[in-house]
Write a protein that holds these residues in place. Structure first.
Motif, PDB file in Angstrom:
ATOM      1  N   GLU B 419       6.809 -88.794  27.954  1.00 49.55           N
ATOM      2  CA  GLU B 419       7.910 -89.194  28.825  1.00 49.55           C
ATOM      3  C   GLU B 419       9.248 -88.968  28.098  1.00 49.55           C
ATOM      4  O   GLU B 419      10.216 -88.497  28.697  1.00 49.55           O
ATOM      5  N   VAL B 423      12.197 -86.555  29.412  1.00 52.26           N
ATOM      6  CA  VAL B 423      13.520 -87.074  29.780  1.00 52.26           C
ATOM      7  C   VAL B 423      14.620 -86.456  28.907  1.00 52.26           C
ATOM      8  O   VAL B 423      15.657 -86.038  29.420  1.00 52.26           O
ATOM      9  N   PHE B 424      14.367 -86.373  27.606  1.00 50.59           N
ATOM     10  CA  PHE B 424      15.459 -85.983  26.706  1.00 50.59           C
ATOM     11  C   PHE B 424      15.406 -84.529  26.232  1.00 50.59           C
ATOM     12  O   PHE B 424      16.415 -83.985  25.815  1.00 50.59           O
ATOM     13  N   ALA B 492      25.005 -90.627  23.259  1.00 52.86           N
ATOM     14  CA  ALA B 492      23.773 -89.887  23.574  1.00 52.86           C
ATOM     15  C   ALA B 492      22.641 -90.335  22.639  1.00 52.86           C
ATOM     16  O   ALA B 492      21.499 -90.538  23.083  1.00 52.86           O
ATOM     17  N   LEU B 494      22.397 -93.226  21.047  1.00 47.73           N
ATOM     18  CA  LEU B 494      22.009 -94.609  21.328  1.00 47.73           C
ATOM     19  C   LEU B 494      21.177 -94.701  22.611  1.00 47.73           C
ATOM     20  O   LEU B 494      20.290 -95.555  22.729  1.00 47.73           O
ATOM     21  N   THR B 495      21.434 -93.797  23.541  1.00 45.14           N
ATOM     22  CA  THR B 495      20.624 -93.781  24.773  1.00 45.14           C
ATOM     23  C   THR B 495      19.175 -93.455  24.436  1.00 45.14           C
ATOM     24  O   THR B 495      18.249 -94.041  25.003  1.00 45.14           O
ATOM     25  N   GLN B 498      17.549 -96.400  23.097  1.00 43.51           N
ATOM     26  CA  GLN B 498      17.284 -97.370  24.164  1.00 43.51           C
ATOM     27  C   GLN B 498      15.942 -97.122  24.840  1.00 43.51           C
ATOM     28  O   GLN B 498      15.337 -98.034  25.397  1.00 43.51           O
ATOM     29  N   PHE B 499      15.499 -95.872  24.793  1.00 39.86           N
ATOM     30  CA  PHE B 499      14.181 -95.550  25.365  1.00 39.86           C
ATOM     31  C   PHE B 499      13.090 -96.355  24.636  1.00 39.86           C
ATOM     32  O   PHE B 499      12.221 -96.953  25.267  1.00 39.86           O
ATOM     33  N   SER B 502      13.514-100.164  25.275  1.00 45.46           N
ATOM     34  CA  SER B 502      12.998-100.565  26.593  1.00 45.46           C
ATOM     35  C   SER B 502      11.474-100.650  26.574  1.00 45.46           C
ATOM     36  O   SER B 502      10.885-101.533  27.208  1.00 45.46           O
ATOM     37  N   LYS B 505      10.482-103.746  24.937  1.00 46.06           N
ATOM     38  CA  LYS B 505      10.848-104.890  25.774  1.00 46.06           C
ATOM     39  C   LYS B 505       9.663-105.284  26.662  1.00 46.06           C
ATOM     40  O   LYS B 505       9.479-106.443  27.000  1.00 46.06           O
TER      41      LYS B 505
END
Lengths: 343, 683
Positions: B419, B423-424, B492, B494-495, B498-499, B502, B505
Motif C-alpha cells: 500500500e 500510494v507514494f 512530503a 512527514l506525510t 504519517q503512513f 496511522s 494507531k
C-alpha cells in the motif's frame, strides 16, 4: 497541584475565552464610545465579521474535546484519546489515498471508496478528508495569530510605553534593542529561534512574537511621548499620582484603540508568516501552510491534484481577507485621524 | 501647410521606426528561434547528454562514496576487477588485472590475493607527470600506484570512509597508527610529500609488490569480499604525482576536483555549478590495445536471454568505448529535467512521480511514449529500506525482553508496504522480506517472512501478549507512546511517516514524530537517543555480508560507531555472521543465512520495507542500456545514433511561431499609436 491533561486545559481555556468574549461584549455595550464603534463596525463590515465569527466558531468547536464515545468499528483512533467535536464529525471518513471531490472511486486505480460521494473537498494522499483538514487548520491559524499577538503586544507595550513615558536611559536602551532587532534579517532570526527551541506550536508562536513586536513598540512609544505631555497627565502628576498609576490609568486606556487595530492587523500577517515557515519545513503541524507545502508538488502531477491546495488556500485567503477587512474598519472607526461618519 | 507637413514628417518617422522594429523582430524569428541548448556543430557527434542535480563534494577515489561522485570517478578511474555488464547476479571479471586474483591460504591463517597488472597501461595525459620528468604527459601504471592508493586509504588525514573493510589487510591498522604517530612526533617528516612518507614507513605490510606488475594483498583473516573492493574506485591506481601536484596552490585545482586516472574517459571540463564533460581517453588500454580483447574493454558476447531479445548482444566482441564524449549539465529541478528528456535533449531519464501515470500505464510504457520510440528499463536496486528499533531503548529494546519483542512483532505486522509503494512510489518497489535484496546471494524470491504478513488481528493479539491490550500502557492508563525520529522535515517526508503512524494507531500506539535535520538525526543515533527510526542501505558490492553486517553487534552504533543503528546484538546471529562472512557461496553459507533470517523474523530489530525499483527511460537512438544496480557508470558500453537524434529533436521541437506573431501584431497596434502621440506632443 493537580496534573491536568492537555485536552482539559484546552477546554478550560476555551471556556475562559468564551467568558472573556461575553464580558468584553457586556463592557462594550455599557460604554458609549465602544458601543458606537461596534455599531459602526457592524454596519460597515457585516459579512467580514460573520466570516471571522464562523472561523472562530470552528476554532472553538475544535477546542472542546472529551474522551470516549468512539464506536468500536473505528480503527484509526487512539484508545482513550480525547476527540474534539470536529474530530467526531469526521470519524471513519478516512480512505486509502487520493479521491476527487464527491468521487465514488479512488483517484488513482479506481478502487471503490469506503465513503463514496461524502468528501466535498476530496481526500489527500493518506486518504484524509480535505474538508476535515481545512477545518482543523482554522484552530491552528487562530492559535498562531492569537497566541503570538498575546506575546508580541504586551512586549511592545512594555518597552514602548516605558521608553515613551520614562525616557532617559530606559528609552536609549529600548531604542538600541529595537535598532538591533530591526537590523537582523527577520526570517533568519525566526529560523534560528525555532531551531534553538525545537519545532512545535508554542516555539513558532514565541519566535514569531519575539520578531514581530518592534513595529508596534515604536508606535506605542511615539504615542506615549505625545500623551505624557497632555494636560490631564500633567494634572495627575501635579496631584501626586504615582507614575505606574498614571501609565495604567491615563496612558494605556488611550492606547486601547491602537492595541485593537494592531492586534487585528498583526493577526493576519502572523497567519501568513506561518505559511512561509511551513514552506521552509519548520511550520506547525496541521496548519494550512503545511497543507499548501505538501500539496505544491501535486500540482505538477498528471492528472493534477488541485483540491488540497485549493481548499487550504481558500481557507487561508478567507480568514486573512476577512480579518484585514475588519481591521481596516476598526481603524476607521477608532482612529480619530481616520474617523468618519458611517455611510 | 507647415503644420501639416510636420505631421506628415512625424508620420513618416513613425513608419520608419515601425519598419525597423518589425524587421528586427522578424530577423530574430526564423533563424534564432530554437530551444536547443547545445551548439549545432555537435549534432553529428557521438555525445551522450545527461544531467546532475548537485556536484559531488570530492572526486578523490579514496573518499568519494556516493552515486554523484561515482558517475565521474567510475568513468575516469579504472579498477583491477570489473563487473560483467550483462550477467546477473553480478559477476566479477578482470579489469586492469590480467585475470581474477589468485588466492593462496598461508599457513598462519592468513590469505594472499595475487593480482597481475596488465603491462603497458598508461595514465591519462596530465600536466602533473611533468613532476617526474619535465614535459612528460603520462607514464606507465605499476603495482606501486595501487599500493600507494591503499596507503592513502589507511592515512587518517585522507579521511577515507572505507577503512573498516580494508582493515582486513595485514598490518593496515598498524601502518595507519604508525603514520599518525610519526607525523605528530616529527614535523619534518609530516612536511614531506605523502608518497615519501609512506615509502619511509615501508608501506602497508600486507600490500607487497614483488615485481612492478604484481600486487600481493595479504589478509590477516579470510575475507572473500575483499575482491569486490578491488572492483571499486577506492583501490584504483593513483599516481603520486597527481596527489602532490594538485594541492590547490598556484592556481592549480585540488586533487578533490581534478582526477587523474586510467579509465576510458577523462574529465576535460568540470564546473560544479553548471556542467562537466567526459571525453574518451586516448591512453585507455581498450583504445590503445584493441588486439588484447581484454574482457573489460570488449563488449560481452554472453548475456541473458532478455539481453538477446533487447538487442544488447548485437555489439558482442566490439571494442569499447563507443561514445566519444559525455556532457552532463546541472538541472536542479526534476520537472524541467524530465521535459528536456521528452524534447530529446537528454538521452536517458528516470521517471518523475508527477508524470508517472502519463509515462507508464498498466506496468508498461504508455502509447504516447512508445510512439516517440522511448524504451523502458526496469531493475530492482540492490538496496533495502527499513524501520529500525533501538535495542538500547527500555521500551522497544532488549531490556524489555519478551514484552518488547512482542511489541516489535505486532508493529511489524501492520505496516502494509504494498500500500505504501502504491500510494507514494507509484507502485515501484519490491516488498522486502529480509535485509537481502534481489540479485544478492541468499535472496529467495519464494521466501515470505511471516512477521511481515499484514495481519491486524494477530498484531492486536501480540499487543495483548506484550502487556499493552488495545495499545494501553498499564503504567499510564493511556495509549503507549513511542517516538519516531525522522531526518526529513519536509511536509512530503512527514506525510510518508504519517503512513506508518496511522498504521500503528490501529494498534492503539501513539507514535509521535520528531523531525530534525540530517545532522541532528545522526547525532541522535550516535547518542542512542532514538526509539524508532527509518533508514536504508545501498549495496557496496553484491554479497549478503554487505547487508547482514548492518545487524552485527560489532557494528553497533552506540558502542562502536558502526552502521548498526538498532544496536541489535544476538549471540547466535553474531556467530553465524562471522562464519558466513568468510565462507564462499555454497550450501553451508546458504544454511547460515537462512538461520540468520529466522532469528530476524523472531527478534524484529527491523521492519523491512522495500527494495527500490528503478524505472529508466531512454530514447530509441540510445543502445546498450542495462542498469547495474550498484553505483557504477556504464558509459563505455553505450552507443547512440546522432543522426536519428538530430532528426527527432527537430521534429519534436518545431517552433510554434503564430502566438509570437499575434503578440507582435498586438504590440505594434498598442505601441505605434503611443509613439505617434509622443512625437506629436514633442512638436
Amino acid at each position: 497541584m493537580m496534573d491536568l491533561e492537555p485536552h482539559v486545559i484546552s477546554n478550560l481555556v476555551t471556556g475562559a475565552l468564551l467568558v472573556g468574549i461575553a464580558l468584553i461584549a457586556r463592557s462594550v455595550r455599557r460604554q458609549r464610545l465602544w458601543r458606537e464603534a461596534a455599531t459602526q463596525l457592524w454596519r460597515r463590515r457585516r459579512i467580514a465579521i460573520l466570516v471571522v465569527g464562523v472561523y472562530l466558531a470552528i476554532g472553538l468547536l475544535d477546542s472542546i474535546a472529551w474522551k470516549g464515545g468512539v464506536p468500536e468499528d473505528v480503527v484509526d483512533v487512539l484508545p482513550n484519546a480525547p476527540l474534539t467535536l470536529i474530530d467526531r464529525a469526521f470519524l471513519g471518513s478516512r480512505e486509502a489515498s487520493y479521491s476527487a471531490p464527491f468521487a465514488d472511486v479512488e483517484f488513482y486505480g479506481g478502487d471503490p471508496l469506503r465513503n463514496p460521494g461524502s468528501h466535498p473537498l476530496g481526500t489527500d494522499i493518506l486518504g484524509r478528508d480535505v474538508l476535515y483538514l481545512s477545518l482543523k487548520g482554522a484552530r491552528v491559524a487562530l492559535l498562531i495569530g492569537g497566541l503570538t499577538s498575546l506575546i508580541a503586544i504586551p512586549l511592545a507595550l512594555f518597552f514602548g510605553v516605558g521608553a515613551g513615558y520614562f525616557g532617559g536611559r530606559f528609552d536609549d536602551g529600548v531604542f538600541f534593542l529595537i535598532s538591533t532587532l530591526a537590523s537582523m534579517p527577520g526570517l533568519l532570526l525566526l529560523i534560528a529561534l525555532i531551531m534553538a527551541m525545537g519545532r512545535g506550536t508554542v516555539s513558532v508562536c514565541v519566535a514569531l512574537g519575539v520578531t514581530s513586536w518592534v513595529g508596534f513598540c515604536r508606535l506605542s512609544r511615539a504615542e506615549t511621548l505625545k500623551l505624557r505631555e497632555l494636560d490631564y497627565v500633567a494634572a495627575a502628576r501635579a496631584l501626586g499620582v504615582t507614575e505606574i498609576r498614571i501609565v495604567l490609568r491615563h496612558i494605556l486606556p488611550n492606547l486601547a484603540h491602537l492595541i485593537v487595530i494592531t492586534f487585528v492587523l498583526m493577526f493576519s500577517g502572523l497567519v501568513l508568516s506561518e505559511v512561509v515557515l511551513s514552506w521552509l519545513g519548520i511550520g506547525v503541524d496541521g496548519s494550512w501552510g503545511q497543507m499548501i507545502d505538501s500539496a505544491r508538488n501535486e500540482l505538477s502531477r498528471e492528472p493534477i491534484i488541485w483540491w488540497n491546495i485549493a481548499a487550504a488556500g481558500t481557507a487561508l485567503f478567507g480568514l486573512v481577507l476577512a480579518v484585514n477587512s475588519v481591521g481596516d474598519a476598526i481603524r476607521d472607526v477608532l482612529d480619530p485621524r481616520t474617523l468618519k461618519e458611517a455611510p | 501647410m507647415r503644420a501639416r507637413s510636420e505631421a506628415e514628417g512625424a508620420g513618416g518617422r513613425v513608419g520608419l521606426l515601425s519598419l525597423v522594429i518589425v524587421c528586427f523582430v522578424m530577423s530574430a524569428f526564423p533563424s534564432g528561434c530554437s530551444n536547443n541548448p547545445y551548439p549545432p556543430t555537435r549534432e553529428g557527434e557521438k555525445v551522450l547528454y545527461s544531467s546532475f542535480v548537485d556536484a559531488p563534494r570530492t572526486l578523490d577515489p579514496a573518499r568519494a562514496y556516493n552515486t554523484r561522485a561515482h558517475a565521474i570517478t567510475g568513468a575516469v578511474y579504472d579498477t583491477l576487477l570489473k563487473y560483467h555488464f550483462l550477467k546477473r547476479p553480478l559477476e566479477l571479471i578482470p579489469g586492469l588485472a590480467v585475470s581474477l586474483p589468485e588466492k593462496t591460504e598461508l599457513p598462519d591463517g592468513r590469505v594472499r590475493y595475487r593480482f597481475e597488472l596488465r603491462r603497458d597501461l598508461l595514465f591519462a595525459d596530465d600536466a602533473c607527470f611533468g613532476l617526474d620528468r619535465p614535459g612528460q604527459r603520462t607514464r606507465e601504471v605499476v603495482a606501486a600506484d595501487i599500493a600507494f592508493q591503499l596507503a592513502r586509504i589507511a592515512d587518517a588525514e585522507v579521511g577515507s570512509p572505507v577503512i573498516e573493510p580494508f582493515s582486513n589487510i595485514d598490518g593496515f591498522q598498524e601502518f595507519s597508527r604508525a603514520l599518525t604517530a610519526r607525523r605528530e612526533a616529527d614535523p619534518g617528516f609530516a612536511a614531506r610529500p605523502v608518497h615519501e612518507q609512506y615509502a619511509e614507513l615501508g608501506g602497508i605490510p600486507g600490500v607487497r609488490t614483488p615485481s612492478s606488475h604484481v600486487l600481493d594483498v595479504i589478509l590477516h583473516r579470510p575475507y572473500p569480499q575483499i575482491r569486490y573492493w578491488f572492483a571499486m574506485e577506492f583501490s584504483t591506481p593513483v599516481p603520486w604525482e597527481a596527489v602532490e601536484y594538485y594541492d590547490g596552490r598556484g592556481g592549480r585545482p585540488r586533487f578533490d576536483d581534478h582526477p587523474v586516472g586510467t579509465g576510458p574517459y577523462v574529465l576535460s571540463e568540470y564546473s560544479k555549478r553548471s556542467r562537466y564533460v567526459l571525453e574518451r581517453s586516448k591512453n585507455w588500454y581498450g583504445v590503445r590495445h584493441p588486439e588484447w580483447k581484454a574482457p573489460a574493454a570488449t563488449y560481452p558476447s554472453e548475456g541473458e536471454e532478455e539481453d538477446r531479445l533487447a538487442g544488447r548482444l548485437d555489439y558482442a566482441g566490439r571494442t569499447l568505448p563507443f561514445i566519444d564524449r559525455v556532457e552532463v549539465r546541472r538541472e536542479k529541478e526534476s520537472i524541467p529535467r524530465f521535459n528536456k528528456f521528452l524534447q530529446g535533449y537528454y538521452d536517458a531519464s528516470g521517471i518523475i512521480k508527477e508524470s508517472f501515470d502519463k509515462v507508464v500505464q498498466e506496468d508498461a510504457l504508455s502509447p504516447e511514449m512508445k510512439a516517440r520510440g522511448i524504451a523502458l528499463e526496469k531493475a530492482v536496486s540492490p538496496d533495502v529500506f527499513y524501520i529500525g528499533f533501538n535495542f538500547d531503548d527500555p521500551v522497544v529494546g532488549r531490556a524489555g525482553g519478551e514484552r518488547s519483542r512482542k511489541l516489535r512483532q505486532a508493529m511489524s505486522r501492520v505496516i502494509d508496504v504494498e500500500e505504501f509503494t502504491r500510494v507514494f512510489n507509484n507502485g515501484r518497489g519490491v516488498p522486502a522480506q529480509s535485509p537481502i535484496p534481489p540479485g544478492i546471494y541468499g535472496y529467495d524470491p519464494d521466501y515470505e517472512n511471516p512477521a511481515r504478513r499484514v495481519d491486524l488481528e494477530r498484531a492486536k493479539q501480540l499487543m495483548v501478549e506484550a502487556g499493552y491490550p488495545g495499545g494501553i500502557d498499564p503504567e499510564t492508563g493511556e495509549a503507549l507512546r513511542l517516538t519516531f525520529d525522522s531526518a526529513d522535515t519536509s511536509s512530503a517526508g512527514l506525510t510518508k511517516v504519517q503512513f506508518y503512524v496511522s498504521a500503528w494507531k490501529r494498534l492503539g500506539i501513539d507514535v509521535r514524530v520528531e523531525a530534525t535535520n540530517y545532522n541532528q538525526f545522526l547525532e541522535k543515533l550516535r547518542n542512542g537517543a532514538h526509539q524508532v527510526f527509518e533508514s536504508g542501505w545501498v549495496a557496496d558490492y553484491p554479497d549478503p555480508e554487505n547487508f547482514l553486517f548492518l545487524l552485527w553487534s560489532q557494528m553497533g552504533k552506540s558502542k562502536f560507531g558502526g552502521p548498526n543503528a538498532t544496536n541489535f546484538s544476538n549471540a547466535r546471529f553474531d556467530e553465524l555472521f562471522v562464519s558466513m562472512k568468510t565462507r564462499e557461496n555454497g550450501p553451508r553459507r546458504m544454511a547460515e543465512i537462512r538461520e540468520m533470517l529466522r532469528i530476524l523474523e523472531h527478534e524484529r530489530p527491523w521492519i523491512e520495507l522495500f527494495h527500490r525499483e528503478e524505472y529508466s527511460l531512454y530514447h530509441g537512438w540510445v543502445r546498450n542500456v542495462k542498469p547495474m544496480g550498484i553505483s557504477m557508470p556504464t558509459y563505455q558500453y553505450r552507443d547512440l545514433d546522432p543522426v536519428l537524434r538530430a532528426q527527432r529533436r527537430r521534429e519534436w521541437n518545431e517552433p510554434i511561431v503564430w502566438p509570437a506573431w499575434v503578440l507582435l501584431g498586438a504590440a505594434v497596434l498598442v505601441v505605434l499609436p503611443g509613439i505617434r502621440t509622443y512625437l506629436k506632443e514633442r512638436q
